[in-house]
Design an enzyme around this catalytic site. Sequence first.
Site, short mmCIF file in Angstrom:
data_model
loop_
_atom_site.label_atom_id
_atom_site.label_comp_id
_atom_site.label_asym_id
_atom_site.label_seq_id
_atom_site.Cartn_x
_atom_site.Cartn_y
_atom_site.Cartn_z
N GLU A 149 1.04 -1.33 -0.07
CA GLU A 149 -0.13 -0.03 0.13
C GLU A 149 0.90 1.17 0.03
OE1 GLU A 149 -2.83 -0.34 3.27
OE2 GLU A 149 -4.03 -1.76 1.76
N GLU B 248 -6.31 -7.71 -1.21
CA GLU B 248 -6.71 -7.74 0.12
C GLU B 248 -8.25 -7.34 -0.21
OE1 GLU B 248 -5.29 -5.45 3.22
OE2 GLU B 248 -3.43 -5.87 2.88
#
Length: 550
Positions: free
Chosen positions: A200, A276
């Site tokens: 991320e 995710e």
Amino acid sequence: MALVHLSVWIQVLLTALAASADLPTLYEYYTADGISSGLSADQPYFILNGKNITIYSGTMHYFRIPPQYWRDRLRKLRAAGLNTVETYVPWNLHEPEDGLFDFGDGGSDMQQFLDIQQYIKMAQEEDLFVIVRSGPYICAEWEWGGFPSWLLRTDGIKVRTSDPTFMTYVRRYFDKLLSLLIELQFTNGGPIIAMQVENEYGYSPEIDLDYIQQLYDLIRGNGIVELLVTSDGARSGTTGTLPELLLQTVNFGSDPAGSFDTLKEMQPDRPLMAMEYWPGWFDHWSESHHTVSNDTFREIYEGILSYPASVNMYMFHGGTNWGFWNGASIGSGDNSQFQPVTSSYDYDAPLSEAGDYTGKYYIAKELIKHSSDDLDGFGYWRQENSNITLTSEDLSDATLDIVIENWGRANGGHFYAQYKGLTEDNEVYLNDQKLSSWTIYPLEFKKSWIAALTGWKSFDDSQTAPALYRGTLTVEGDPKDTFIDMQEWMKGVVFVNGFALGKYADIGPQQTLYLPGPFLQEGENEIVIFEEFGAAAQIKFSQDHIFTTH
Ligand SMILES: *[C@@H]1O[C@H](CO)[C@@H](O)[C@H](O)[C@H]1NC(C)=O
Ligand SMILES: *[C@@H]1O[C@H](CO)[C@@H](O)[C@H](O)[C@H]1NC(C)=O
Ligand SMILES: *[C@@H]1O[C@H](CO)[C@@H](O)[C@H](O)[C@H]1NC(C)=O
């Protein structure tokens, strides 16, 4: 999914699948004619070794599961129809001290959890492919997002950037880690089909793409040939990645179509994957226990599979933040709004913290087959970066002891200076007079330290806390899993046979600690409790995990 894969253990576990006994295993299907190519993302769908594949993956962290249960959890994941298991790799466990590595044989208190090669090989034995997310930053609601705290000994070190000092340490660690993974790659006959670079990074407060380029070069330079990806929220666009080198994947908890539409615009001719999808969520202390309903889970997971896209469920099985390894959240620009993560990382996932099936497990299996609340009432830890002012009438011949606890280093955001303890930001004043020249004792609560404790006295509830308390649990026969019920205690840490099991706090939501059977032995077991405010006269056990809601 067209294939229902079967191997010997499934016959034992799931008689319902017996009719599919003639179907091949994953490895029979994908590698029967030899291995010529790994996972390809050069067209709008994934191809593995010449055959189409949809990745049905689930996250389970080897370091959050007792190793004696790795196989059980992997089997359960495979038996739900998933074909891939994903794991992060925590640098701070694998290099607990500067230059000292532990991959299962390094002698640290966490050693038993750290044989990553064994975990990955076991996944292959259980007919699974593997995705490795090696960081070095992993977030993961883990202490400082996976960074070892000893990095902070270099003044001004800038993690998650191309800072040369930081990169020197990353290089030394990656050389070691990647050398263990080379032989486990799919094209070398192993199960690893992809790896992720950083994590991320589009959300990082300071974007430095030279850092991503250096990580890429480091990974490729160390002999990793499989597909490399990044993962981000769709809103981050391409800010955290190098699109020409790395496949982008997305992370979300809802609205799969929205995220995949955006991803498709950014990468029109490449496969779609959610790295995710969050079927549940984690808890901070003092919050309500987080849950995501069965119906919501069904709707979103179905939306992903029918889009269609590949998906990794984060988490499929959450496990436990043992001892002192939980992370924390902080405000966006500084260390304010500190919220530590609980020891339980149950995550309301398809497999519970104790490895039991939940409603979501059966829903996932069925679907694959077909195709912070307001923080109130906990002022006592929110003293970050403030001076401590004490007043006292009698100053003659007094010794002042202050216990300062690291309740978790922030695992994300603007988290560069994660110092803990009495620092220049935390001065102590007594009657307006500054106190200095402290003698500082680190209380690491290592196994060897707990084992060497002497001078125990019999229990007396007028004893002032903080203090250590000890009890004995006698187990008859083969030890089974249980939960320690800490509802009568206030706040502290529990050690079982010297191992730092986890933290408890009366503010909840977590009220019980998962105690896996393999951590116990037949006969006597020592339970030591570090209680910070007030002890109870007994330790209770529970058959179920207890979470309070506020
Ligand atoms: C692989 O999937 C693509 C897209 O769905 C399809 O066009 C192609 O025919 C498939 N190939 C095989 C061999 O099934
Ligand atoms: C989810 O489904 C399981 C099994 O059907 C059930 O036991 C559980 O109560 C359900 N959870 C909720 C929140 O409804
Ligand atoms: C703590 O005291 C020092 C010295 O007086 C001062 O510079 C600093 O701003 C104070 N910190 C806080 C958070 O009040």
